[in-house]
Scaffold this motif. Structure first.
Motif, PDB file in Angstrom:
ATOM      1  N   ALA A 106       0.826  -1.208   0.000  1.00 21.88           N
ATOM      2  CA  ALA A 106       0.000   0.000   0.000  1.00 21.88           C
ATOM      3  C   ALA A 106       0.859   1.258   0.000  1.00 21.88           C
ATOM      4  O   ALA A 106       0.450   2.304  -0.519  1.00 21.88           O
ATOM      5  CB  ALA A 106      -0.924  -0.001   1.212  1.00 21.88           C
ATOM      6  N   ALA A 230      -4.698   0.686  -2.361  1.00 21.11           N
ATOM      7  CA  ALA A 230      -5.375  -0.375  -1.608  1.00 21.11           C
ATOM      8  C   ALA A 230      -4.395  -1.508  -1.313  1.00 21.11           C
ATOM      9  O   ALA A 230      -3.688  -1.976  -2.205  1.00 21.11           O
ATOM     10  CB  ALA A 230      -6.557  -0.910  -2.400  1.00 21.11           C
ATOM     11  N   PRO A 234      -6.555  -6.950   3.509  1.00 21.33           N
ATOM     12  CA  PRO A 234      -7.134  -5.938   4.397  1.00 21.33           C
ATOM     13  C   PRO A 234      -6.261  -5.682   5.623  1.00 21.33           C
ATOM     14  O   PRO A 234      -5.650  -6.594   6.170  1.00 21.33           O
ATOM     15  CB  PRO A 234      -8.479  -6.547   4.802  1.00 21.33           C
ATOM     16  N   SER A 245      -9.579  -1.242   3.668  1.00 16.30           N
ATOM     17  CA  SER A 245      -8.794  -1.331   2.437  1.00 16.30           C
ATOM     18  C   SER A 245      -8.810  -0.026   1.644  1.00 16.30           C
ATOM     19  O   SER A 245      -8.001   0.148   0.734  1.00 16.30           O
ATOM     20  CB  SER A 245      -9.325  -2.461   1.540  1.00 16.30           C
ATOM     21  N   ASP A 246      -9.720   0.887   1.985  1.00 19.73           N
ATOM     22  CA  ASP A 246      -9.838   2.146   1.263  1.00 19.73           C
ATOM     23  C   ASP A 246      -8.663   3.074   1.592  1.00 19.73           C
ATOM     24  O   ASP A 246      -8.454   3.410   2.766  1.00 19.73           O
ATOM     25  CB  ASP A 246     -11.158   2.832   1.632  1.00 19.73           C
ATOM     26  N   PRO A 247      -7.895   3.511   0.583  1.00 19.49           N
ATOM     27  CA  PRO A 247      -6.711   4.334   0.850  1.00 19.49           C
ATOM     28  C   PRO A 247      -7.002   5.626   1.603  1.00 19.49           C
ATOM     29  O   PRO A 247      -6.234   6.017   2.492  1.00 19.49           O
ATOM     30  CB  PRO A 247      -6.169   4.621  -0.557  1.00 19.49           C
TER      31      PRO A 247
END
Length: 316
Positions: A106, A230, A234, A245-247
């Motif tokens: 990420a 992302a 998770p 997971s949402d940046p």
């Protein structure tokens, strides 16, 4: 399902990574990449000390991350095992959250190292040395720790729960005088508080409490300028104990994490409830034992050296 987990500050020691680097060119290359990113001979400090310099937050944080990433680099390059293919989720304790995000691709390695260097510096700048403190409460649960912390506050001083580590260990953080009062209160009346012992921690700042607000503001600015994608698995976030997971949300939670509680016990329970039954600690042997005290039937493995890496490969 396997959860890959990453240690936080306190797992550093002089000599860390030395054997792994001697055994693997891939590990050496990773340590060099971190050195280049920081413009610093961090790996020399990891190998040789001095200990008091390695203990500095701005050095300890990227050093711990570097060892974790070196282990993963060797696992991938020499063992043919890529985290994205075998991890159902990732999590890390405090700074370990950055290691977890780096492991799940990420945030790039060099950027992770620079963020942790800044994080360490910002945390140290936030509170003058000697004004803040932390203590571990042994035999305490969160409710008992919260009651004690509230009772220890006086004259506007802060005392709050910083880390909910496992069923028998909670860490408090805040003004030094308030933390000292809390430790003394436990010593004077164990029966009243239901806590076995309060142990002052050898830290240079009161992490994960409202006193870290200036550091959170510095990290907010730095993270706004950081590209986060992302993660391949998770992340169970420290401050929510929930999968994310949402940046954009990850970026926000990393800011909140500076002043917020590390909800490690709850995070482990959440991962386990969602199917994680194998927990693999990468680069330390700190959070793995906590998992064992939280979830009795979990399989826990700590991976630091070549023998550990080979054992992990055989188990996959």
């Amino acid at each position: 399902m396997r959860a890959f987990i990453f240690p936080g500050q306190g797992s550093q020691k002089v000599g860390m990574g030395t054997d792994l680097a001697a055994a693997s060119t891939h590990a050496r290359e990773l340590f060099e990449e971190v050195d280049d990113a920081l413009g610093q001979r961090l790996f020399q400090l990891m190998r040789e000390g001095p200990a008091d310099e390695l203990m500095l937050t701005e050095n300890a944080q990227p050093a711990i991350m570097a060892l974790s990433m070196a282990v993963l680099r060797v696992l991938e390059k020499e063992g043919g095992v890529k985290l994205a293919d075998v991890a159902g989720c990732v999590a890390g304790h405090s700074l370990g959250e950055y290691s977890a995000l780096c492991s799940a691709e990420a945030i790039p390695l060099a950027e992770t190292a620079r963020l942790l260097k800044l994080r360490g510096q910002a945390m140290q700048r936030a509170v003058p040395v000697g004004e803040g403190a932390m203590a571990a409460l042994l035999g305490a649960d969160v409710a008992k720790a919260e009651d004690l912390a509230e009772a220890a506050e006086a004259d506007g001083e802060i005392c709050t729960v910083a880390n909910d580590n496992d069923p028998g260990q909670v860490v408090i953080s805040g003004h030094k005088a308030a933390i000292e009062r809390a430790v003394a209160m436990v010593k004077d009346d164990k029966d009243r508080w239901g806590i076995k012992r309060g142990v002052p921690l050898p830290v240079s700042a009161p992490f994960h409490c409202p006193l870290m607000r200036p550091a959170a503001e510095e990290m907010e600015k730095a993270l706004t300028e950081t590209v986060i994608v992302a993660p391949s698995a998770p992340l169970y976030a420290n401050v929510t104990a929930e999968a994310v997971s949402d940046p954009a949300l990850i970026r926000s939670l990393l800011v909140d994490q500076v002043t917020g509680r590390v909800r490690w016990r709850e995070s482990v329970l959440a991962m386990h409830a969602d199917g994680a039954d194998h927990f693999v600690e990468i680069g330390g042997k700190v959070v793995g034992p906590m998992v064992g005290r939280i979830v009795a039937d979990a399989e826990v493995m700590s991976v630091q050296g070549m023998d550990d890496i080979e054992a992990l490969i055989k188990s996959i």
